[in-house]
Enzyme design. Structure first.
Site, mmCIF file in Angstrom:
data_model
loop_
_atom_site.group_PDB
_atom_site.id
_atom_site.type_symbol
_atom_site.label_atom_id
_atom_site.label_comp_id
_atom_site.label_asym_id
_atom_site.label_seq_id
_atom_site.Cartn_x
_atom_site.Cartn_y
_atom_site.Cartn_z
ATOM 1 N N LYS A 13 0.835 -1.212 0.000
ATOM 2 C CA LYS A 13 0.000 0.000 0.000
ATOM 3 C C LYS A 13 0.869 1.262 0.000
ATOM 4 C CE LYS A 13 -2.117 -1.050 3.839
ATOM 5 N NZ LYS A 13 -1.449 -2.339 4.135
ATOM 6 N N ARG A 88 -9.748 1.658 8.895
ATOM 7 C CA ARG A 88 -9.256 0.318 9.148
ATOM 8 C C ARG A 88 -10.253 -0.532 9.934
ATOM 9 N NH1 ARG A 88 -3.541 0.636 8.785
ATOM 10 N NH2 ARG A 88 -2.530 -1.304 9.322
ATOM 11 N N ARG A 127 11.466 -6.040 4.392
ATOM 12 C CA ARG A 127 11.241 -4.583 4.352
ATOM 13 C C ARG A 127 12.248 -3.832 5.237
ATOM 14 N NH1 ARG A 127 5.486 -2.296 5.302
ATOM 15 N NH2 ARG A 127 5.545 -3.707 7.074
ATOM 16 N N ARG A 161 11.153 -2.370 10.911
ATOM 17 C CA ARG A 161 10.117 -1.867 11.821
ATOM 18 C C ARG A 161 9.937 -2.790 13.017
ATOM 19 N NH1 ARG A 161 4.982 -0.247 8.144
ATOM 20 N NH2 ARG A 161 3.892 -1.452 9.727
ATOM 21 N N ARG A 172 -1.091 -8.870 13.224
ATOM 22 C CA ARG A 172 -1.605 -7.820 12.329
ATOM 23 C C ARG A 172 -2.477 -8.418 11.227
ATOM 24 N NH1 ARG A 172 3.851 -5.465 10.701
ATOM 25 N NH2 ARG A 172 2.669 -4.368 9.090
HETATM 26 P P1 AP5 Z 1 4.780 -1.686 1.796
HETATM 27 O O1 AP5 Z 1 4.494 -0.769 0.666
HETATM 28 O O2 AP5 Z 1 5.561 -1.182 2.959
HETATM 29 O O3 AP5 Z 1 3.434 -2.410 2.289
HETATM 30 P P2 AP5 Z 1 2.171 -1.869 3.100
HETATM 31 O O4 AP5 Z 1 0.966 -2.497 2.503
HETATM 32 O O5 AP5 Z 1 2.219 -0.375 3.185
HETATM 33 O O6 AP5 Z 1 2.459 -2.563 4.470
HETATM 34 P P3 AP5 Z 1 2.361 -2.071 5.973
HETATM 35 O O7 AP5 Z 1 2.922 -3.204 6.787
HETATM 36 O O8 AP5 Z 1 2.980 -0.716 6.148
HETATM 37 O O9 AP5 Z 1 0.863 -1.999 6.176
HETATM 38 P P4 AP5 Z 1 0.154 -1.973 7.503
HETATM 39 O O10 AP5 Z 1 -1.215 -1.677 7.054
HETATM 40 O O11 AP5 Z 1 0.324 -3.163 8.357
HETATM 41 O O12 AP5 Z 1 0.972 -0.851 8.321
HETATM 42 P P5 AP5 Z 1 0.645 0.626 8.765
HETATM 43 O O13 AP5 Z 1 1.890 1.389 8.749
HETATM 44 O O14 AP5 Z 1 -0.545 1.158 8.011
HETATM 45 O O15 AP5 Z 1 5.512 -2.972 1.152
HETATM 46 C C1 AP5 Z 1 5.989 -4.043 1.977
HETATM 47 C C2 AP5 Z 1 7.379 -4.502 1.449
HETATM 48 O O16 AP5 Z 1 7.198 -5.112 0.182
HETATM 49 C C3 AP5 Z 1 8.381 -3.358 1.237
HETATM 50 O O17 AP5 Z 1 9.652 -3.787 1.613
HETATM 51 C C4 AP5 Z 1 8.315 -3.073 -0.268
HETATM 52 O O18 AP5 Z 1 9.567 -2.615 -0.770
HETATM 53 C C5 AP5 Z 1 7.979 -4.458 -0.826
HETATM 54 N N1 AP5 Z 1 7.129 -4.395 -2.027
HETATM 55 C C6 AP5 Z 1 6.083 -3.569 -2.268
HETATM 56 N N2 AP5 Z 1 5.519 -3.839 -3.468
HETATM 57 C C7 AP5 Z 1 6.239 -4.882 -3.998
HETATM 58 C C8 AP5 Z 1 6.152 -5.621 -5.220
HETATM 59 N N3 AP5 Z 1 5.217 -5.344 -6.152
HETATM 60 N N4 AP5 Z 1 7.031 -6.631 -5.421
HETATM 61 C C9 AP5 Z 1 7.982 -6.919 -4.479
HETATM 62 N N5 AP5 Z 1 8.107 -6.245 -3.312
HETATM 63 C C10 AP5 Z 1 7.255 -5.237 -3.070
HETATM 64 O O19 AP5 Z 1 0.145 0.397 10.246
HETATM 65 C C11 AP5 Z 1 1.012 -0.007 11.269
HETATM 66 C C12 AP5 Z 1 0.291 0.019 12.611
HETATM 67 O O20 AP5 Z 1 -0.152 1.345 12.904
HETATM 68 C C13 AP5 Z 1 -0.977 -0.831 12.703
HETATM 69 O O21 AP5 Z 1 -0.682 -2.180 13.016
HETATM 70 C C14 AP5 Z 1 -1.739 -0.111 13.825
HETATM 71 O O22 AP5 Z 1 -1.218 -0.444 15.073
HETATM 72 C C15 AP5 Z 1 -1.415 1.346 13.545
HETATM 73 N N6 AP5 Z 1 -2.423 1.978 12.661
HETATM 74 C C16 AP5 Z 1 -2.190 2.512 11.428
HETATM 75 N N7 AP5 Z 1 -3.337 2.994 10.909
HETATM 76 C C17 AP5 Z 1 -4.317 2.760 11.838
HETATM 77 C C18 AP5 Z 1 -5.720 2.995 11.865
HETATM 78 N N8 AP5 Z 1 -6.355 3.582 10.848
HETATM 79 N N9 AP5 Z 1 -6.395 2.622 12.982
HETATM 80 C C19 AP5 Z 1 -5.772 2.053 14.026
HETATM 81 N N10 AP5 Z 1 -4.461 1.766 14.045
HETATM 82 C C20 AP5 Z 1 -3.725 2.126 12.964
#
Ligand code: AP5
Ligand code: ZN
Length: 216
Positions: A13, A88, A127, A161, A172
């Site tokens: 994402k 979310r 990552r 991370r 997660r």
């Molecule tokens: P990446 O782009 O980093 O993936 P992502 O989908 O953004 O993954 P996240 O783990 O960041 O999502 P998340 O929803 O768990 O975390 P968030 O920060 O929102 O890609 C992943 C890896 O793959 C990278 O290394 C990239 O280089 C590689 N890659 C990408 N595309 C590729 C491809 N096509 N081919 C090969 N490799 C590829 O949330 C974290 C925490 O914050 C949550 O657990 C929660 O505690 C809190 N939080 C955040 N938002 C909320 C909310 N709205 N409500 C409550 N808590 C929240």
């Protein structure tokens, strides 16, 4: 355009959001990045969020919704935005619906990124993100930085991370299935959802996403 990006942890994402936001000239709003920035600055909001994030749980809605709304009110978001990681759960989706209603705005699309769980695990395991800005994302094998451990964008230090440890990732994913997936049906009822495969090269997925948004 006003777009919501949804998909499991590690789906790509954040990676896609950076390219899409640039192509569409709208800000990329990631609640995960906002929390991480607050944590690294040691703000009270960051202190509240940290324990939940480490445990792989959602940060409480009263903290998250207020933070997301204030970000959407900033001047650069007036003509649109790309939301990544928000909403979310159903309560957040309903809060966003009301917020947009009150402002005479609506969503244009919800893009659902689909990736098999074994691929998600590989993506998260490799990552590496930047200490100065967690939207600078790399992968040890799939998109390595030019110099190991150093961010190509700003020269910051790359690290793994806290919540990317295996047991936290499992938590997660479970939270994604139970809390977040239901928002897809919520938006299907509004006719907004397009599901695309997030497998393949980063650039291919961006093209697929642009086509799904009618901009390909
Ligand atoms: P990446 O782009 O980093 O993936 P992502 O989908 O953004 O993954 P996240 O783990 O960041 O999502 P998340 O929803 O768990 O975390 P968030 O920060 O929102 O890609 C992943 C890896 O793959 C990278 O290394 C990239 O280089 C590689 N890659 C990408 N595309 C590729 C491809 N096509 N081919 C090969 N490799 C590829 O949330 C974290 C925490 O914050 C949550 O657990 C929660 O505690 C809190 N939080 C955040 N938002 C909320 C909310 N709205 N409500 C409550 N808590 C929240
Ligand atoms: Zn950086």
């Amino acid at each position: 355009m006003r777009i919501v990006l949804v998909g499991p942890p590690g789906a790509g994402k954040g990676t896609q959001a950076s390219f899409l936001a640039e192509n569409l000239s709208i800000p990329h709003i990631s609640t995960g990045d906002l929390f991480r920035a607050n944590i690294s600055q040691g703000t009270p909001l960051g202190q509240k969020a940290q324990e939940y994030m480490r445990a792989g749980q959602l940060v409480p809605d009263e903290v998250t919704i207020g933070m997301a709304k204030s970000r959407m009110e900033e001047p650069d978001a007036g003509d649109g935005f790309l939301l990544d990681g928000f909403p979310r759960n159903i309560a957040q989706a309903e809060a966003l619906d009301s917020y947009l209603d009150e402002n005479g705005q609506k969503l244009d699309a919800v893009l659902d990124l689909e990736v098999p769980e074994d691929e998600v695990v590989k993506r998260i395991a490799g990552r590496r993100i930047c200490r100065s800005d967690s939207s600078h994302v790399f992968h040890a094998q799939y998109s390595p930085p030019k110099t190991e451990g150093v961010c190509d964008v700003c020269g910051g230090e790359l690290y793994q991370r806290d919540d990317d440890r295996e047991e936290t990732v499992r938590k997660r994913l479970a939270v994604y299935h139970s809390e977040t997936e239901p928002i897809i049906d919520h938006y299907k009822a509004q006719g907004l959802v397009t599901t695309i495969s997030a497998l393949g090269e980063v650039g291919e997925v961006t093209e697929r996403a642009m086509r799904a948004l009618g901009r390909g």
